[in-house]
Design a protein around this motif. Structure first.
Motif: not given
Length: 183
Positions: A29-30, A33, A37, A84, A86, A89
């Motif tokens: 997931t990171r 993200w 970014q 969308q 960091i 999120y």
């Protein structure tokens, strides 16, 4: 100036991330993200006067969620004002984690989101296009005329251009008749 800006950016990112534990989110997931970014950075730069869509720095670490986005004019866009990114999120994930800790208490859940809004709260509208409705000329036939031929509004108004309504009725009637013969 650029090194001072980098320091401020790193300090701000550290402050934000000190309140959010990146390891509370799956690594995949990171990574997603960070991909979002770095994809958003050139678009954010295009929103700034004098910047191109080619940033001078555009990185993101999925391990720490530290990122940088420095535009060609050496300005850092406020990524927290956009989705969308960091900051967006991590904000929404913080809210989700808060809601989970509420154990079904709807007031608590509402407070999690209302007291910590994510994204732009008052976005600038930079690409607004307005169009004026053209004024009809004297040679154009008005859509509505009165029975005596004068234009305007009134109780005796009759519509002149009903051909599109009649055409639609004929078309629908044809479909109904076609389906009726199939049954």
């Amino acid at each position: 100036m650029l090194s001072k800006t980098m320091f401020i950016l790193a300090s701000a990112a550290t402050l934000v991330n000190s309140q959010f534990d990146p390891t509370s989110v799956p690594y995949a997931t990171r990574q997603a993200w960070c991909n979002s970014q770095t994809s958003a950075c050139p678009i954010l730069c295009l929103q700034l006067p004098g910047a191109s869509g080619t940033p001078t720095s555009n990185t993101c670490s999925a391990d720490t969620l530290l990122y940088d986005c420095i535009c060609s004019n050496n300005v850092i866009p406020n990524a927290s004002e956009y989705s969308q990114t960091i900051p967006y999120y991590t904000c929404t994930e913080t809210n989700n984690q808060c809601v989970q800790k509420c154990n079904g208490d709807s007031t608590c859940q509402n407070d999690c989101r209302v007291k910590n809004p994510c994204g732009a709260q008052d976005p600038k509208r930079v690409n607004i296009t307005t169009t004026a409705k053209p004024t009809p000329t004297a040679s154009e036939t008005p859509v509505n005329t009165l029975v005596n031929g004068a234009t305007g509004a009134g109780p005796r108004m009759a519509s002149v251009n009903m051909s599109h309504v009649y055409g639609l009725c004929v078309l629908v009637g044809g479909f109904v008749a076609g389906f009726a013969t199939l049954l």
